[in-house]
Design a protein around this motif. Structure first.
Motif, PDB file in Angstrom:
ATOM      1  N   VAL A 174       1.017  -0.746   0.029  1.00 42.16           N
ATOM      2  CA  VAL A 174      -0.053  -0.211   0.243  1.00 42.16           C
ATOM      3  C   VAL A 174       1.050   1.267   0.186  1.00 42.16           C
ATOM      4  O   VAL A 174       1.805   1.481   0.543  1.00 42.16           O
ATOM      5  N   VAL A 175       0.577   2.461  -1.068  1.00 37.79           N
ATOM      6  CA  VAL A 175       1.484   3.660  -1.029  1.00 37.79           C
ATOM      7  C   VAL A 175       0.827   5.024  -0.093  1.00 37.79           C
ATOM      8  O   VAL A 175       0.045   4.382  -0.451  1.00 37.79           O
TER       9      VAL A 175
ATOM     10  N   ARG B 158      -8.251  -4.254  -1.806  1.00 32.71           N
ATOM     11  CA  ARG B 158      -9.505  -3.765  -2.779  1.00 32.71           C
ATOM     12  C   ARG B 158      -8.097  -3.193  -4.497  1.00 32.71           C
ATOM     13  O   ARG B 158      -7.480  -2.935  -3.867  1.00 32.71           O
ATOM     14  N   PRO B 159      -8.526  -2.849  -5.390  1.00 20.59           N
ATOM     15  CA  PRO B 159      -7.921  -2.114  -6.253  1.00 20.59           C
ATOM     16  C   PRO B 159      -6.874  -1.381  -5.768  1.00 20.59           C
ATOM     17  O   PRO B 159      -7.441  -0.155  -5.348  1.00 20.59           O
ATOM     18  N   GLN B 160      -5.783  -0.881  -6.860  1.00 15.69           N
ATOM     19  CA  GLN B 160      -5.196   0.138  -6.012  1.00 15.69           C
ATOM     20  C   GLN B 160      -5.918   1.908  -6.095  1.00 15.69           C
ATOM     21  O   GLN B 160      -4.838   2.658  -4.861  1.00 15.69           O
TER      22      GLN B 160
ATOM     23  N   LEU C  86      -8.225   6.520  -0.917  1.00 14.64           N
ATOM     24  CA  LEU C  86      -7.938   6.707   0.595  1.00 14.64           C
ATOM     25  C   LEU C  86      -7.633   7.002   1.540  1.00 14.64           C
ATOM     26  O   LEU C  86      -7.521   8.534   2.119  1.00 14.64           O
ATOM     27  N   TYR C  87      -6.117   6.743   1.523  1.00 15.04           N
ATOM     28  CA  TYR C  87      -4.836   7.642   1.765  1.00 15.04           C
ATOM     29  C   TYR C  87      -4.547   9.320   0.988  1.00 15.04           C
ATOM     30  O   TYR C  87      -4.268  10.075   2.261  1.00 15.04           O
TER      31      TYR C  87
END
Lengths: 237, 292
Positions: free
Chosen positions: B35-36, B91-93, B99-100
């Motif tokens: 996750v980025v 979930r897909p990227q 979100l982030y």
């Protein structure tokens, strides 16, 4: 209800796909039970649901007198139900010993980590020789030993093995089933899921035949091995 | 003239260590969860405001803020991941990105509301302290910040390498299905990774507070900086984060000497392009998982 594991009308599957349509089975304390069936019969779905990796849609999983249906895998493992997953699923870049230690991280077994490591190395001397090696660099048979050793570290009451003979040489398969028999004599109950019908029914006392997500046949290993349908469909006789 | 370059090299190495701490956090989060964390720079700025705030209230040097920044940002990162982020891991990227980035916007917004848009700088006599070594003047604030960053990075590495929980982070990064099969609580492990990563960002922010004037919109610069370092050093490689951080720090410092301070992004992006062309995996990349 004296069974160690008692599965009642279990339904499970993946998003939008029902795989198990009401499974009933039980494993008594100290027993070795085989679940056999062809590819796609739902064997892995069954094990993953019992292991807490998949949430069942309906039904009950009574293990050691505790309801486990819907519990996450950490609670299932803490209760003493260990899972040796299909394809081994080792931590390939970690050492053999780290793989084993992680198997022993649970509260139920953590305090006896060193003793349990010694025990695993006694059962699998090869792993002791290769304890510092990356798990991913081992042969398929050795990796299966790590997977079983990792589950043993949790001091399980019942060990579920999902297709442990997959991809192994015939000699390795024979050794593997010897080990499973030995673990059972040491007091661990075994639920063995296999495509290798002859070998697994030879080591198990009872068996279930799974087809299209349903138990189509159940009985003692001897009865199953003598059944015409089993002989034709799975043993090629 | 020579002294100028040596001075730039030292300054670059020192600030690079703090950059490395920021990038280590980003890499840890990516290494474990894939996750980025687009809110990484915002977390740095939270640490900066904590450093500034503590200095205003007590006069303590921002380095004393480190425990508060570590605990505060860990709690925030852990809580966010556990109760919000974990639902997005599978979930897909592009859904994760939203979100982030959303989290980043919220943090910046809250900063703007509380502190306003104006830069806030720490003015203290201590910021003029220097150590003199072999005729060179080494800025004390920078040296302390670099040492603290190195200690934190070393502690994090040791924890990842030697503790069973640290190994569980490796395990979850390596084989999630296997980790769940043996009862590793992956929700907890993911939250730990985010908490640790956020704590790195926050502590780095506290160290940067006396070096940069703090303002809410600095955040995206730090996020980009961390991305550059991580790509230069190698995705998910912790030694790569250290090497990349130091290289980018030195490149920026030389930019300031050779051209002018505002040209520092030119040099760090230049470094990024060179590495991408010659070694697309990053200098120490190409291996999977956290901490390797």
């Amino acid at each position: 209800m004296s069974a160690l594991l008692s599965v009642d009308q279990l339904q499970s599957g993946y998003e939008g796909v029902a795989i198990l349509n009401g499974i009933d089975l039980h494993v008594d304390r100290g027993e070795t039970v085989a679940v056999v069936g062809a590819n796609g019969a739902g064997k892995t779905t069954l094990i993953r649901t019992l292991g807490g990796l998949l949430k069942p849609r309906a039904g009950s999983i009574l293990f050691d007198a505790k309801e486990m249906a819907g519990s996450a895998s950490d609670r299932v493992c803490e209760a003493g139900l260990a899972h040796v997953p299909e394809g081994r699923q080792l931590f390939a870049t970690l050492s053999v010993e780290d793989n084993l230690r992680l198997g022993g991280h649970l509260n139920r077994s953590r305090a006896r980590m060193v003793r349990n490591l010694t025990r695993v190395y006694d059962i699998f001397p090869r792993l002791g020789e290769r304890r510092r090696q990356q798990a991913g660099s081992l042969s398929g048979g050795e990796q299966q030993m790590v997977a079983i050793g990792r589950a043993l570290m949790a001091e399980p009451i019942l060990m579920m093995l999902d297709e442990p003979s997959l991809g192994l040489s015939p000699i390795m398969v024979a050794t593997l089933f010897d080990v499973i028999g030995q673990l059972n004599r040491d007091g661990i109950s075994i639920l063995l899921v296999e495509q290798n019908v002859a070998e697994s029914l030879a080591v198990a006392a009872r068996g279930y035949v799974l087809e299209n997500g349903e138990v189509v046949l159940a009985g003692t290993s001897a009865a199953l091995l003598g059944d015409d349908r089993v002989r034709r469909a799975y043993l090629g006789l | 003239m020579n002294e100028l370059y040596v001075g730039a090299l030292i300054n670059g190495l020192l600030i690079g260590a703090v950059y490395a701490l920021i990038a280590t956090g980003l890499n840890l989060i990516f290494g474990v969860m894939r996750v980025v964390n687009f809110a990484h720079g915002e977390m740095v700025v939270i640490g900066m405001y904590m450093g500034y705030g503590l200095w205003r209230l007590t006069g303590w040097p921002p380095i004393a803020t480190i425990p508060f920044a570590l605990i505060g940002l860990f709690a925030m990162g852990y809580g966010f991941q556990r109760w919000i982020g974990n639902a997005f891991v599978a979930r897909p990227q592009h859904v994760q990105f939203v979100l982030y980035i959303g989290l980043a916007l919220v943090i910046t917004g809250v900063h703007a509301v509380i502190f306003g848009p104006d830069p806030m700088g720490i003015q203290s006599a201590a910021s003029f302290d220097v150590y003199r070594v072999a005729g060179l003047r080494i800025d004390a604030t920078r040296l302390h910040a670099a040492l603290a960053a190195c200690v934190l990075i070393a502690l994090l590495w040791a924890w990842l390498r030697f503790s069973l929980t640290g190994k569980a982070l490796h395990a979850a990064a390596d084989n999630l299905l296997g980790a769940r099969a043996i009862g590793i609580r992956t929700n907890h492990i993911f939250a730990l990774a985010m908490g640790m990563g956020a704590a790195c960002a926050g502590a780095a922010g506290a160290l940067l507070a006396p070096l940069y004037d703090t303002q809410p919109y600095l955040a995206s610069e730090f996020t980009l900086l961390a991305f550059i370092i991580v790509i230069v050093g190698g995705l998910a490689s912790l030694p790569g984060a250290l090497l990349g951080g130091v290289l980018v720090g030195v490149a920026e410092a030389f930019a300031a000497v050779v051209i002018e301070p505002s040209a520092k992004s030119l040099f760090s992006y230049g470094l990024l392009i060179i590495v991408l062309v010659l070694m697309p995996q990053g200098l120490l990349g190409g291996r999977q998982g956290a901490g390797r």
